[in-house]
Design a protein around this motif. Structure first.
Motif, short mmCIF file in Angstrom:
data_model
loop_
_atom_site.label_atom_id
_atom_site.label_comp_id
_atom_site.label_asym_id
_atom_site.label_seq_id
_atom_site.Cartn_x
_atom_site.Cartn_y
_atom_site.Cartn_z
N UNK A 10 0.86 -1.18 0.00
CA UNK A 10 0.00 0.00 0.00
C UNK A 10 0.90 1.23 0.00
N UNK A 11 0.60 2.18 -0.86
CA UNK A 11 1.37 3.43 -0.93
C UNK A 11 0.41 4.55 -1.27
N UNK A 12 0.18 5.44 -0.29
CA UNK A 12 -0.65 6.61 -0.51
C UNK A 12 -0.17 7.71 0.43
N UNK A 13 -0.88 8.80 0.52
CA UNK A 13 -0.42 9.94 1.33
C UNK A 13 -0.48 9.67 2.83
N UNK A 14 -1.13 8.57 3.24
CA UNK A 14 -1.27 8.28 4.67
C UNK A 14 -0.40 7.13 5.17
N UNK A 15 0.01 6.24 4.26
CA UNK A 15 0.75 5.07 4.73
C UNK A 15 1.60 4.46 3.60
N UNK A 16 2.74 3.91 4.02
CA UNK A 16 3.58 3.09 3.14
C UNK A 16 3.70 1.73 3.81
N UNK A 17 3.28 0.68 3.10
CA UNK A 17 3.41 -0.68 3.63
C UNK A 17 4.14 -1.51 2.60
N UNK A 18 5.21 -2.15 3.05
CA UNK A 18 6.00 -3.01 2.18
C UNK A 18 6.25 -4.33 2.89
N UNK A 19 6.00 -5.42 2.17
CA UNK A 19 6.29 -6.75 2.71
C UNK A 19 5.60 -6.97 4.05
N UNK A 21 4.99 -4.80 6.34
CA UNK A 21 5.47 -3.91 7.41
C UNK A 21 5.13 -2.46 7.09
N UNK A 22 4.74 -1.73 8.13
CA UNK A 22 4.48 -0.30 7.97
C UNK A 22 5.83 0.41 7.90
N UNK A 23 6.13 0.97 6.74
CA UNK A 23 7.36 1.74 6.56
C UNK A 23 7.21 3.10 7.22
N UNK A 24 6.07 3.74 6.98
CA UNK A 24 5.76 5.03 7.58
C UNK A 24 4.26 5.23 7.54
N UNK A 25 3.77 5.94 8.53
CA UNK A 25 2.34 6.22 8.62
C UNK A 25 2.13 7.66 9.04
N UNK A 26 1.05 8.23 8.58
CA UNK A 26 0.70 9.61 8.92
C UNK A 26 0.52 9.77 10.43
N UNK A 27 0.34 8.65 11.16
CA UNK A 27 0.18 8.72 12.61
C UNK A 27 1.46 9.22 13.30
N UNK A 28 2.57 9.27 12.59
CA UNK A 28 3.83 9.77 13.17
C UNK A 28 3.90 11.30 13.18
N UNK A 29 2.98 11.95 12.49
CA UNK A 29 3.08 13.39 12.27
C UNK A 29 3.06 14.21 13.57
N UNK A 30 2.20 13.86 14.52
CA UNK A 30 2.13 14.61 15.77
C UNK A 30 3.48 14.58 16.51
N UNK A 31 4.09 13.39 16.54
CA UNK A 31 5.39 13.25 17.18
C UNK A 31 6.45 14.08 16.47
N UNK A 180 5.15 -3.35 12.92
CA UNK A 180 4.53 -4.66 13.13
C UNK A 180 3.03 -4.56 13.41
N UNK A 181 2.44 -3.38 13.16
CA UNK A 181 1.02 -3.10 13.36
C UNK A 181 0.63 -2.93 14.82
N UNK A 182 1.60 -2.94 15.73
CA UNK A 182 1.30 -2.55 17.11
C UNK A 182 1.19 -1.03 17.14
N UNK A 183 0.81 -0.47 18.29
CA UNK A 183 0.76 0.99 18.41
C UNK A 183 1.66 1.43 19.56
N UNK A 184 2.06 2.68 19.49
CA UNK A 184 2.96 3.26 20.49
C UNK A 184 2.51 4.69 20.76
N UNK A 185 2.43 5.04 22.04
CA UNK A 185 2.07 6.41 22.43
C UNK A 185 3.21 7.12 23.14
N UNK A 186 4.22 6.37 23.58
CA UNK A 186 5.36 6.95 24.29
C UNK A 186 6.49 7.19 23.31
#
Length: 196
Positions: A10-19, A21-31, A180-186
């Motif tokens: 999947x490759x779009x403005x919100x997420x990159x997924x390869x093999x 695995x989430x390469x990058x997600x828009x959820x990182x933006x706040x951090x 790995x599709x887990x989530x992290x808030x810290x």
């Protein structure tokens, strides 16, 4: 070989997924917004960014750090095309379609943001030890330059050989979608300064 072309799940403005695995997600933006806003005072003139992904960190480096020169290295062809479009809108950005290890030795940076995705399982890149990576990054910094990278989780921040580690701040953000599709808030705002 210094570049690759991948088929993303999947490759779009919100997420990159390869093999898978989430390469990058828009959820990182706040951090990343918090990170670069907090480090704005550094005002680096020359920035090296390793890995473009969705361009989140690149846009925030432009917004908060406003470097005179912003070199970005990307190894994946489709993402590099996105990087070229970004560079067309930002005069200080110099895009490079290559592994970051190919940076010329005479280049010295005030700030390096190190956030590559490890495509090594694909088998097309030589592997570098942590020690070799640290040595090469240190060679590319000015004596007062800083190395910065994301830190997810509330655990210990790993030391980088040849650098002193500074934890600027620990904070909580909205859940970040991890590889790995887990989530992290810290998260932590961290940098490393070269030891003399």
């Amino acid at each position: 070989m210094n570049t690759i072309e991948l088929q993303f799940d999947e490759k779009n403005s919100d997420v990159l997924i390869w093999n898978g695995q989430v390469v990058m997600s828009r959820t990182e933006e706040e951090y990343f917004e918090a990170l670069f806003a907090r480090l704005r005072y550094l005002s680096p003139s020359k920035v090296l960014e390793i890995g473009f992904g969705l361009g989140i960190s690149a846009a925030l480096i432009q917004k908060h750090l406003m470097p005179a020169q912003h070199d970005i290295f990307e190894v994946e062809q489709g993402i590099y095309m996105d990087l070229q479009e970004f560079a067309n809108r930002h005069a200080s950005v110099r895009p490079f379609f290559s592994a970051w290890q190919t940076v010329q030795n005479e280049e010295k940076y005030d700030f390096i943001f190190y956030d590559p995705f490890d495509y090594i399982p694909h088998g097309q890149f030589p592997s570098y030890s942590k020690s070799e990576t640290a040595t090469r990054l240190k060679q590319l910094l000015t004596p007062s330059g800083l190395l910065c990278h994301p830190h997810f989780g509330d655990g210990d921040v790993p030391d980088v050989e040849g650098f002193d580690t500074v934890i600027v701040e620990r904070l909580q953000v909205k859940p970040i979608r991890m590889a790995d599709e887990s989530t992290c808030e810290d998260v932590a705002i961290v940098y490393h300064q070269p030891k003399a």
